[in-house]
Design a protein around this motif. Structure first.
Motif, mmCIF file in Angstrom:
data_model
loop_
_atom_site.group_PDB
_atom_site.id
_atom_site.type_symbol
_atom_site.label_atom_id
_atom_site.label_comp_id
_atom_site.label_asym_id
_atom_site.label_seq_id
_atom_site.Cartn_x
_atom_site.Cartn_y
_atom_site.Cartn_z
ATOM 1 N N THR A 12 0.853 -1.199 0.000
ATOM 2 C CA THR A 12 0.000 0.000 0.000
ATOM 3 C C THR A 12 0.885 1.243 0.000
ATOM 4 O OG1 THR A 12 -0.272 -0.037 2.408
ATOM 5 C CG2 THR A 12 -1.908 -1.242 1.104
ATOM 6 N N ALA A 14 2.298 3.627 1.696
ATOM 7 C CA ALA A 14 3.259 4.264 2.610
ATOM 8 C C ALA A 14 4.624 4.252 1.936
ATOM 9 C CB ALA A 14 3.316 3.525 3.939
ATOM 10 N N SER A 15 5.493 5.121 2.377
ATOM 11 C CA SER A 15 6.863 5.119 1.868
ATOM 12 C C SER A 15 7.528 3.785 2.203
ATOM 13 C CB SER A 15 7.624 6.285 2.516
ATOM 14 O OG SER A 15 8.925 6.339 1.996
ATOM 15 N N SER A 39 -2.023 -1.343 -4.122
ATOM 16 C CA SER A 39 -2.964 -0.223 -4.269
ATOM 17 C C SER A 39 -2.445 0.765 -5.309
ATOM 18 C CB SER A 39 -3.169 0.473 -2.922
ATOM 19 O OG SER A 39 -2.011 1.216 -2.578
ATOM 20 N N ALA A 41 -2.081 3.955 -4.809
ATOM 21 C CA ALA A 41 -1.125 4.838 -4.135
ATOM 22 C C ALA A 41 0.251 4.169 -4.046
ATOM 23 C CB ALA A 41 -1.632 5.206 -2.746
ATOM 24 N N ALA A 42 0.264 2.858 -3.823
ATOM 25 C CA ALA A 42 1.545 2.137 -3.736
ATOM 26 C C ALA A 42 2.277 2.165 -5.069
ATOM 27 C CB ALA A 42 1.309 0.702 -3.286
ATOM 28 N N LEU A 44 2.123 4.593 -7.183
ATOM 29 C CA LEU A 44 2.679 5.948 -7.279
ATOM 30 C C LEU A 44 3.945 6.066 -6.427
ATOM 31 C CD1 LEU A 44 2.368 8.872 -8.241
ATOM 32 C CD2 LEU A 44 0.782 9.272 -6.349
ATOM 33 N N VAL A 45 3.875 5.511 -5.218
ATOM 34 C CA VAL A 45 5.045 5.552 -4.333
ATOM 35 C C VAL A 45 6.211 4.785 -4.969
ATOM 36 C CG1 VAL A 45 5.965 4.826 -2.088
ATOM 37 C CG2 VAL A 45 3.695 5.857 -2.220
ATOM 38 N N THR A 48 7.868 6.738 -7.522
ATOM 39 C CA THR A 48 8.613 7.851 -6.932
ATOM 40 C C THR A 48 9.928 7.381 -6.308
ATOM 41 O OG1 THR A 48 6.477 8.830 -6.354
ATOM 42 C CG2 THR A 48 8.410 9.797 -5.292
ATOM 43 N N SER A 104 0.080 1.618 4.653
ATOM 44 C CA SER A 104 -0.266 3.031 4.854
ATOM 45 C C SER A 104 -1.173 3.165 6.078
ATOM 46 C CB SER A 104 -0.980 3.577 3.624
ATOM 47 O OG SER A 104 -2.289 3.044 3.566
ATOM 48 N N THR A 105 -1.219 4.367 6.638
ATOM 49 C CA THR A 105 -2.116 4.583 7.779
ATOM 50 C C THR A 105 -3.570 4.493 7.321
ATOM 51 O OG1 THR A 105 -1.952 6.963 7.407
ATOM 52 C CG2 THR A 105 -0.467 5.996 9.049
ATOM 53 N N GLY A 106 -3.817 4.796 6.033
ATOM 54 C CA GLY A 106 -5.169 4.673 5.505
ATOM 55 C C GLY A 106 -5.630 3.230 5.497
ATOM 56 N N THR A 107 -4.787 2.343 4.981
ATOM 57 C CA THR A 107 -5.151 0.915 4.955
ATOM 58 C C THR A 107 -5.192 0.344 6.377
ATOM 59 O OG1 THR A 107 -4.385 0.527 2.694
ATOM 60 C CG2 THR A 107 -4.353 -1.359 4.168
ATOM 61 N N ARG A 139 4.400 2.690 8.151
ATOM 62 C CA ARG A 139 5.431 3.733 8.198
ATOM 63 C C ARG A 139 4.767 5.099 8.148
ATOM 64 N NH1 ARG A 139 8.564 7.854 7.344
ATOM 65 N NH2 ARG A 139 6.650 8.661 6.462
ATOM 66 N N GLU A 140 4.978 5.845 9.183
ATOM 67 C CA GLU A 140 4.545 7.238 9.240
ATOM 68 C C GLU A 140 5.352 7.899 10.348
ATOM 69 O OE1 GLU A 140 3.919 10.049 8.169
ATOM 70 O OE2 GLU A 140 2.096 9.399 7.161
HETATM 71 C C1 LIG Z 1 5.334 9.624 -2.308
HETATM 72 C C2 LIG Z 1 4.291 9.332 -1.268
HETATM 73 C C3 LIG Z 1 4.677 8.951 -0.003
HETATM 74 C C4 LIG Z 1 3.747 8.640 0.989
HETATM 75 N N1 LIG Z 1 4.187 8.230 2.207
HETATM 76 C C5 LIG Z 1 3.280 7.790 3.130
HETATM 77 C C6 LIG Z 1 3.741 7.201 4.339
HETATM 78 O O1 LIG Z 1 4.943 7.070 4.605
HETATM 79 N N2 LIG Z 1 2.826 6.715 5.197
HETATM 80 C C7 LIG Z 1 1.469 6.774 4.938
HETATM 81 O O2 LIG Z 1 0.695 6.260 5.751
HETATM 82 N N3 LIG Z 1 1.008 7.367 3.801
HETATM 83 C C8 LIG Z 1 1.873 7.869 2.889
HETATM 84 N N4 LIG Z 1 1.430 8.433 1.706
HETATM 85 C C9 LIG Z 1 -0.007 8.688 1.550
HETATM 86 C C10 LIG Z 1 -0.802 7.472 1.107
HETATM 87 O O3 LIG Z 1 -0.297 6.969 -0.112
HETATM 88 C C11 LIG Z 1 -2.305 7.871 0.949
HETATM 89 O O4 LIG Z 1 -2.866 8.138 2.227
HETATM 90 C C12 LIG Z 1 -3.137 6.847 0.222
HETATM 91 O O5 LIG Z 1 -4.495 7.241 0.277
HETATM 92 C C13 LIG Z 1 -3.015 5.462 0.807
HETATM 93 O O6 LIG Z 1 -3.849 4.596 0.045
HETATM 94 P P1 LIG Z 1 -3.724 3.028 0.150
HETATM 95 O O7 LIG Z 1 -3.832 2.690 1.605
HETATM 96 O O8 LIG Z 1 -4.892 2.539 -0.644
HETATM 97 O O9 LIG Z 1 -2.448 2.644 -0.453
HETATM 98 C C14 LIG Z 1 2.361 8.755 0.708
HETATM 99 C C15 LIG Z 1 1.962 9.136 -0.591
HETATM 100 C C16 LIG Z 1 2.911 9.421 -1.561
HETATM 101 C C17 LIG Z 1 2.452 9.800 -2.940
#
Ligand SMILES: Cc1cc2nc3c(=O)[nH]c(=O)nc-3n(C[C@H](O)[C@H](O)[C@H](O)COP(=O)(O)O)c2cc1C
Length: 209
Positions: A12, A14-15, A39, A41-42, A44-45, A48, A104-107, A139-140
Protein backbone atom coordinates in the motif's frame (compact mmCIF):
# COMPACT_ATOMS: atom_id res chain seq x y z
CA UNK A 1 9.90 -26.57 4.19
CA UNK A 2 9.19 -24.31 7.17
CA UNK A 3 6.59 -21.53 7.09
CA UNK A 4 3.61 -21.11 4.77
CA UNK A 5 3.73 -22.43 1.19
CA UNK A 6 1.44 -19.61 0.04
CA UNK A 7 1.64 -15.99 1.18
CA UNK A 8 -0.50 -12.95 0.40
CA UNK A 9 1.70 -9.90 -0.11
CA UNK A 10 -0.06 -6.55 -0.27
CA UNK A 11 1.71 -3.26 -0.95
CA UNK A 12 0.00 0.00 0.00
CA UNK A 13 0.92 3.65 -0.32
CA UNK A 14 3.26 4.26 2.61
CA UNK A 15 6.86 5.12 1.87
CA UNK A 16 9.07 2.04 1.56
CA UNK A 17 8.23 0.28 -1.71
CA UNK A 18 11.68 -1.33 -1.42
CA UNK A 19 10.49 -3.38 1.55
CA UNK A 20 7.65 -4.93 -0.44
CA UNK A 21 9.79 -5.62 -3.50
CA UNK A 22 12.54 -7.20 -1.44
CA UNK A 23 10.07 -9.40 0.44
CA UNK A 24 8.60 -10.53 -2.89
CA UNK A 25 12.08 -11.41 -4.07
CA UNK A 26 12.80 -13.46 -0.91
CA UNK A 27 9.46 -15.29 -1.04
CA UNK A 28 10.11 -16.26 -4.65
CA UNK A 29 13.65 -17.45 -3.81
CA UNK A 30 12.21 -19.59 -1.03
CA UNK A 31 9.77 -21.20 -3.49
CA UNK A 32 6.59 -19.71 -2.03
CA UNK A 33 3.48 -19.01 -4.05
CA UNK A 34 2.73 -15.30 -3.74
CA UNK A 35 -0.69 -13.72 -4.11
CA UNK A 36 0.24 -10.13 -4.88
CA UNK A 37 -2.00 -7.10 -4.33
CA UNK A 38 -1.04 -3.46 -4.75
CA UNK A 39 -2.96 -0.22 -4.27
CA UNK A 40 -2.96 2.70 -6.70
CA UNK A 41 -1.12 4.84 -4.13
CA UNK A 42 1.54 2.14 -3.74
CA UNK A 43 2.14 2.19 -7.48
CA UNK A 44 2.68 5.95 -7.28
CA UNK A 45 5.05 5.55 -4.33
CA UNK A 46 6.96 2.83 -6.18
CA UNK A 47 7.37 5.08 -9.22
CA UNK A 48 8.61 7.85 -6.93
CA UNK A 49 11.02 5.76 -4.88
CA UNK A 50 12.38 3.16 -7.27
CA UNK A 51 13.32 2.61 -10.91
CA UNK A 52 10.84 -0.25 -11.20
CA UNK A 53 8.40 0.47 -14.05
CA UNK A 54 5.49 -1.63 -12.85
CA UNK A 55 2.67 -2.00 -15.41
CA UNK A 56 -0.72 -0.91 -14.06
CA UNK A 57 -2.90 -3.84 -15.23
CA UNK A 58 -2.83 -7.07 -13.16
CA UNK A 59 -2.01 -9.42 -16.05
CA UNK A 60 0.88 -7.32 -17.34
CA UNK A 61 2.02 -6.72 -13.75
CA UNK A 62 2.08 -10.47 -13.12
CA UNK A 63 4.23 -11.09 -16.22
CA UNK A 64 6.54 -8.22 -15.25
CA UNK A 65 7.00 -9.35 -11.63
CA UNK A 66 7.54 -12.95 -12.71
CA UNK A 67 10.39 -11.85 -14.94
CA UNK A 68 11.70 -9.25 -12.45
CA UNK A 69 12.03 -11.82 -9.66
CA UNK A 70 12.87 -14.84 -11.81
CA UNK A 71 9.78 -16.62 -10.47
CA UNK A 72 8.40 -19.79 -12.02
CA UNK A 73 5.33 -19.43 -14.21
CA UNK A 74 2.27 -19.15 -11.93
CA UNK A 75 4.33 -18.61 -8.79
CA UNK A 76 3.24 -14.96 -8.54
CA UNK A 77 -0.48 -14.25 -8.94
CA UNK A 78 -1.58 -10.65 -9.20
CA UNK A 79 -5.18 -9.63 -8.46
CA UNK A 80 -6.94 -6.34 -9.12
CA UNK A 81 -8.47 -4.22 -6.39
CA UNK A 82 -12.02 -5.40 -7.08
CA UNK A 83 -11.30 -9.00 -8.05
CA UNK A 84 -13.70 -10.46 -5.48
CA UNK A 85 -13.39 -13.93 -7.03
CA UNK A 86 -9.67 -14.10 -6.10
CA UNK A 87 -8.67 -16.83 -3.59
CA UNK A 88 -7.60 -14.19 -1.05
CA UNK A 89 -11.18 -12.90 -0.84
CA UNK A 90 -12.38 -15.99 0.99
CA UNK A 91 -11.35 -17.98 4.03
CA UNK A 92 -11.55 -21.20 2.00
CA UNK A 93 -9.05 -20.05 -0.64
CA UNK A 94 -6.72 -17.57 1.03
CA UNK A 95 -3.10 -18.37 1.91
CA UNK A 96 -2.44 -18.94 5.62
CA UNK A 97 -0.34 -15.77 6.01
CA UNK A 98 -0.67 -12.20 4.80
CA UNK A 99 1.81 -9.32 4.94
CA UNK A 100 0.93 -5.70 4.20
CA UNK A 101 4.26 -4.01 3.44
CA UNK A 102 4.51 -1.10 3.42
CA UNK A 103 1.20 -0.46 5.20
CA UNK A 104 -0.27 3.03 4.85
CA UNK A 105 -2.12 4.58 7.78
CA UNK A 106 -5.17 4.67 5.51
CA UNK A 107 -5.15 0.92 4.96
CA UNK A 108 -4.29 0.38 8.64
CA UNK A 109 -7.44 2.29 9.55
CA UNK A 110 -9.60 0.45 7.00
CA UNK A 111 -8.39 -2.94 8.28
CA UNK A 112 -9.01 -1.91 11.89
CA UNK A 113 -12.54 -0.87 10.94
CA UNK A 114 -13.25 -3.96 8.80
CA UNK A 115 -14.04 -1.75 5.80
CA UNK A 116 -13.43 -4.29 2.99
CA UNK A 117 -13.69 -1.57 0.31
CA UNK A 118 -11.00 -3.17 -1.86
CA UNK A 119 -9.35 -6.59 -2.16
CA UNK A 120 -6.45 -5.69 0.15
CA UNK A 121 -8.84 -4.68 2.94
CA UNK A 122 -11.00 -7.76 2.31
CA UNK A 123 -8.00 -10.12 2.34
CA UNK A 124 -6.84 -8.64 5.66
CA UNK A 125 -10.37 -8.95 7.03
CA UNK A 126 -10.39 -12.62 6.00
CA UNK A 127 -7.03 -13.17 7.75
CA UNK A 128 -8.44 -11.64 10.95
CA UNK A 129 -11.73 -13.51 10.90
CA UNK A 130 -9.99 -16.81 10.19
CA UNK A 131 -7.41 -16.08 12.93
CA UNK A 132 -4.58 -16.43 10.38
CA UNK A 133 -1.21 -14.72 10.44
CA UNK A 134 -1.45 -11.02 9.53
CA UNK A 135 1.72 -8.92 9.57
CA UNK A 136 1.48 -5.17 9.05
CA UNK A 137 4.51 -2.96 8.34
CA UNK A 138 3.34 0.64 8.85
CA UNK A 139 5.43 3.73 8.20
CA UNK A 140 4.54 7.24 9.24
CA UNK A 141 6.22 9.89 11.37
CA UNK A 142 5.02 11.00 13.78
CA UNK A 143 2.13 8.66 14.57
CA UNK A 144 -1.14 10.30 15.53
CA UNK A 145 -3.34 8.96 18.33
CA UNK A 146 -5.62 7.52 15.63
CA UNK A 147 -2.70 5.56 14.09
CA UNK A 148 -1.60 4.30 17.51
CA UNK A 149 -5.14 3.32 18.50
CA UNK A 150 -5.58 1.43 15.23
CA UNK A 151 -2.30 -0.42 15.77
CA UNK A 152 -3.29 -1.32 19.34
CA UNK A 153 -6.70 -2.54 18.18
CA UNK A 154 -5.15 -4.67 15.43
CA UNK A 155 -2.48 -6.04 17.74
CA UNK A 156 -5.17 -7.06 20.22
CA UNK A 157 -6.96 -8.88 17.37
CA UNK A 158 -3.82 -10.91 16.66
CA UNK A 159 -2.14 -8.92 13.90
CA UNK A 160 1.59 -8.36 14.32
CA UNK A 161 2.79 -4.79 13.87
CA UNK A 162 6.35 -4.57 12.49
CA UNK A 163 7.24 -0.88 12.21
CA UNK A 164 9.45 -0.04 9.25
CA UNK A 165 12.19 1.11 11.59
CA UNK A 166 15.49 -0.71 11.01
CA UNK A 167 17.99 -1.16 13.82
CA UNK A 168 21.63 -0.21 13.48
CA UNK A 169 23.34 -2.82 15.63
CA UNK A 170 24.20 -4.92 12.56
CA UNK A 171 26.25 -1.93 11.27
CA UNK A 172 24.42 -1.38 7.96
CA UNK A 173 26.63 -0.13 5.11
CA UNK A 174 23.98 0.39 2.44
CA UNK A 175 20.29 1.17 2.04
CA UNK A 176 19.81 -2.47 1.05
CA UNK A 177 21.13 -3.47 4.48
CA UNK A 178 18.48 -1.29 6.13
CA UNK A 179 15.74 -2.72 3.93
CA UNK A 180 16.94 -6.26 4.65
CA UNK A 181 16.74 -5.65 8.39
CA UNK A 182 12.98 -5.08 8.22
CA UNK A 183 12.36 -7.81 5.63
CA UNK A 184 14.38 -10.33 7.69
CA UNK A 185 12.13 -9.59 10.68
CA UNK A 186 9.05 -10.36 8.59
CA UNK A 187 10.60 -13.60 7.28
CA UNK A 188 11.49 -14.66 10.84
CA UNK A 189 7.87 -14.13 11.86
CA UNK A 190 6.73 -16.24 8.90
CA UNK A 191 9.30 -18.89 9.85
CA UNK A 192 10.74 -18.70 6.33
CA UNK A 193 14.54 -19.09 6.17
CA UNK A 194 16.61 -15.94 5.61
CA UNK A 195 20.35 -15.30 5.79
CA UNK A 196 20.25 -11.51 5.66
CA UNK A 197 20.35 -10.99 9.40
CA UNK A 198 21.59 -13.42 12.03
CA UNK A 199 19.11 -14.10 14.81
CA UNK A 200 20.11 -12.40 18.06
CA UNK A 201 22.75 -14.45 19.90
CA UNK A 202 23.40 -16.71 16.89
CA UNK A 203 27.11 -15.84 16.76
CA UNK A 204 27.44 -15.26 20.48
CA UNK A 205 30.48 -16.85 22.09
CA UNK A 206 30.12 -17.41 25.82
CA UNK A 207 32.94 -15.81 27.82
CA UNK A 208 33.80 -15.38 31.47
CA UNK A 209 32.86 -12.09 33.13
C1 LIG B 1 5.33 9.62 -2.31
C2 LIG B 1 4.29 9.33 -1.27
C3 LIG B 1 4.68 8.95 0.00
C4 LIG B 1 3.75 8.64 0.99
N1 LIG B 1 4.19 8.23 2.21
C5 LIG B 1 3.28 7.79 3.13
C6 LIG B 1 3.74 7.20 4.34
O1 LIG B 1 4.94 7.07 4.61
N2 LIG B 1 2.83 6.71 5.20
C7 LIG B 1 1.47 6.77 4.94
O2 LIG B 1 0.69 6.26 5.75
N3 LIG B 1 1.01 7.37 3.80
C8 LIG B 1 1.87 7.87 2.89
N4 LIG B 1 1.43 8.43 1.71
C9 LIG B 1 -0.01 8.69 1.55
C10 LIG B 1 -0.80 7.47 1.11
O3 LIG B 1 -0.30 6.97 -0.11
C11 LIG B 1 -2.31 7.87 0.95
O4 LIG B 1 -2.87 8.14 2.23
C12 LIG B 1 -3.14 6.85 0.22
O5 LIG B 1 -4.49 7.24 0.28
C13 LIG B 1 -3.02 5.46 0.81
O6 LIG B 1 -3.85 4.60 0.04
P1 LIG B 1 -3.72 3.03 0.15
O7 LIG B 1 -3.83 2.69 1.60
O8 LIG B 1 -4.89 2.54 -0.64
O9 LIG B 1 -2.45 2.64 -0.45
C14 LIG B 1 2.36 8.75 0.71
C15 LIG B 1 1.96 9.14 -0.59
C16 LIG B 1 2.91 9.42 -1.56
C17 LIG B 1 2.45 9.80 -2.94
Amino acid sequence: MTGPERVTLAMTGASGAQYGLRLLDCLVSEDREVHFLISKAAQLVMATETDVALPAKPQAMQAFLTEYTGAASGQIRVYGKEDWMAPVASGSGAPSAMVVVPCSTGTLSAIAAGACNNLIERAADVALKERRQLILVPREAPYSTIHLENMLKLSQMGAVIVPASPGFYHQPQTIDDLVDFVVARVLNLLDIPQDMLPRWGEHHVAHDE
